[in-house]
Design an enzyme around this catalytic site. Structure first.
Site, PDB file in Angstrom:
ATOM      1  N   GLU A   1      -4.229   2.022  -2.947  1.00 26.55           N
ATOM      2  CA  GLU A   1      -5.512   2.456  -2.391  1.00 26.55           C
ATOM      3  C   GLU A   1      -5.407   3.526  -1.304  1.00 26.55           C
ATOM      4  OE1 GLU A   1      -8.002   0.487   0.106  1.00 26.55           O
ATOM      5  OE2 GLU A   1      -6.431   0.375   1.611  1.00 26.55           O
ATOM      6  N   ASN A   2      -4.189   3.798  -0.813  1.00 23.92           N
ATOM      7  CA  ASN A   2      -3.997   4.865   0.176  1.00 23.92           C
ATOM      8  C   ASN A   2      -3.131   5.992  -0.380  1.00 23.92           C
ATOM      9  OD1 ASN A   2      -3.658   2.107   2.240  1.00 23.92           O
ATOM     10  ND2 ASN A   2      -5.323   3.555   2.565  1.00 23.92           N
TER      11      ASN A   2
ATOM     12  N   HIS B   1      -6.477  -8.171  -0.205  1.00 16.39           N
ATOM     13  CA  HIS B   1      -6.515  -7.026   0.702  1.00 16.39           C
ATOM     14  C   HIS B   1      -7.370  -7.408   1.909  1.00 16.39           C
ATOM     15  CE1 HIS B   1      -5.649  -2.743   1.137  1.00 16.39           C
ATOM     16  NE2 HIS B   1      -6.834  -2.604   1.701  1.00 16.39           N
TER      17      HIS B   1
ATOM     18  N   HIS C   1      -0.323  -2.833   6.428  1.00 19.31           N
ATOM     19  CA  HIS C   1       0.778  -1.865   6.371  1.00 19.31           C
ATOM     20  C   HIS C   1       2.014  -2.268   7.169  1.00 19.31           C
ATOM     21  CE1 HIS C   1      -1.899   1.828   5.112  1.00 19.31           C
ATOM     22  NE2 HIS C   1      -2.264   0.689   4.530  1.00 19.31           N
TER      23      HIS C   1
ATOM     24  N   ASN D   1     -10.199  -1.485   0.418  1.00 23.78           N
ATOM     25  CA  ASN D   1     -11.387  -0.926   1.076  1.00 23.78           C
ATOM     26  C   ASN D   1     -11.513   0.583   0.930  1.00 23.78           C
ATOM     27  OD1 ASN D   1      -9.057  -1.149   2.960  1.00 23.78           O
ATOM     28  ND2 ASN D   1     -10.409  -0.034   4.356  1.00 23.78           N
ATOM     29  N   HIS D   2     -10.435   1.268   0.506  1.00 25.96           N
ATOM     30  CA  HIS D   2     -10.500   2.719   0.271  1.00 25.96           C
ATOM     31  C   HIS D   2     -10.654   3.046  -1.215  1.00 25.96           C
ATOM     32  CE1 HIS D   2      -9.722   3.983   4.382  1.00 25.96           C
ATOM     33  NE2 HIS D   2      -8.719   3.116   4.451  1.00 25.96           N
TER      34      HIS D   2
ATOM     35  N   ASP E   1       0.804  -1.221   0.000  1.00 26.39           N
ATOM     36  CA  ASP E   1       0.000   0.000   0.000  1.00 26.39           C
ATOM     37  C   ASP E   1       0.840   1.277   0.000  1.00 26.39           C
ATOM     38  OD1 ASP E   1      -1.115  -2.318   1.294  1.00 26.39           O
ATOM     39  OD2 ASP E   1      -2.888  -1.127   1.774  1.00 26.39           O
TER      40      ASP E   1
ATOM     41  N   HIS F   1      -3.030  -4.326   3.152  1.00 33.95           N
ATOM     42  CA  HIS F   1      -3.990  -3.668   4.032  1.00 33.95           C
ATOM     43  C   HIS F   1      -3.454  -3.348   5.413  1.00 33.95           C
ATOM     44  CE1 HIS F   1      -7.689  -2.345   5.890  1.00 33.95           C
ATOM     45  NE2 HIS F   1      -7.658  -3.329   6.753  1.00 33.95           N
TER      46      HIS F   1
END
Length: 275
Positions: A39-40, A153, A180, A67-68, A8, A178
């Site tokens: 995604e982040n 994820h 991190h 999820n983001h 991520d 996810h």
């Protein structure tokens, strides 16, 4: 074939680390394919079209989400025209975008990239195991795809490990994202699939999961609403997984963790450096 997966990307430190390090790594390590979870990437929450284009220009062949995915609402629109941006395959039918894509590696190989999201301690979605199985059935390793990369994820290591064994022998790499934090279980499973429970993040590790430390710590101490979470601003570290894949079978021959930057011990693939 030599593949690199990066975990991520969190905010500007993660983006800068990718932009500054990845172009040289593609040359030094002779990389055939690079996949990045983005995604982040937009301030820690979602991805924009401009940032997606930056990651692709830096050397990524595909960008996965989680999820983001929709935190930046423009992603609902531009994902339809960006076929190298992949959201979880187990989103409900009718969700914009795609849960898998086939890309061409630098050596001409056909690479299936699949993204799925776990259900333990996560938003309720369709069955990720069934979703990934459908994608692999439509583009099986060794028949249609020369290599298969699955980004799972998910929060729970048990769910990630179960996915690894579920796909063992049918994917080149199954890697978790996810949480991190890079895990120490990098290995090739008995059927030939490379696996790591979590790739870690590309971001500033002098943080709480890539965010400035003060607000996360305060939330744990006080349990009250507070300031918005903001990405930490220090130097970013690249974290991920490097995989050497057999050209004939599409299965993994070797796998190594990758960590390049401050705060974590360095880890690189063995024997990949070019003079």
């Amino acid at each position: 074939m030599r593949f690199l997966f990066l975990g991520d990307v969190v905010g500007r430190p993660g983006r800068v680390a990718v932009q500054e390090r990845l172009p040289a790594l593609r040359q030094r390590w002779g990389l055939d394919c690079v996949v990045i979870n983005g995604e982040n990437a937009a301030g820690g929450f979602g991805i924009t079209e401009a940032i997606c284009d930056e990651l692709l220009a830096a050397g990524a062949d595909a960008v996965t989400l989680g999820n983001h995915s929709w935190d930046q609402r423009e992603a609902l629109v531009f994902i339809e025209r960006q076929d190298r941006l992949v959201r979880p395959a187990n989103y409900p039918t009718g969700t914009p975008g795609r849960g898998a894509t086939v890309i061409e590696a630098a050596n001409g190989a056909r690479v299936l990239v699949v993204n799925a999201m776990g259900r333990i301690f996560m938003d309720a979605l369709d069955d990720p195991f069934a979703a990934v199985a459908r994608e692999l059935s439509a583009c099986p390793l060794g028949e249609v795809a020369d290599a298969v990369i699955v980004d799972f994820h998910a929060e729970a290591t048990s769910e990630k490990q179960a996915m690894g064994y579920f796909l063992d022998g049918r994917a080149s790499l199954v890697v978790g994202t996810h949480t991190h934090a890079p895990t120490a279980d990098t290995r090739v499973l008995p059927g030939g699939t490379a696996f790591q429970s979590d790739a870690g993040m590309c971001g500033d590790y002098d943080s709480v999961l890539g965010m400035h430390k003060d607000e996360p710590v305060r939330r744990f101490l006080q349990k009250t609403p507070g300031a918005r979470l903001e990405p930490a601003s220090g130097e970013g570290t690249l974290s991920g997984v490097a995989v050497e894949i057999d050209d004939a079978t599409g299965l993994a021959k070797a796998v190594w963790p990758v960590r390049l930057g401050p705060h974590l011990s360095e880890a690189v693939p063995v024997g990949w450096e070019r003079a």
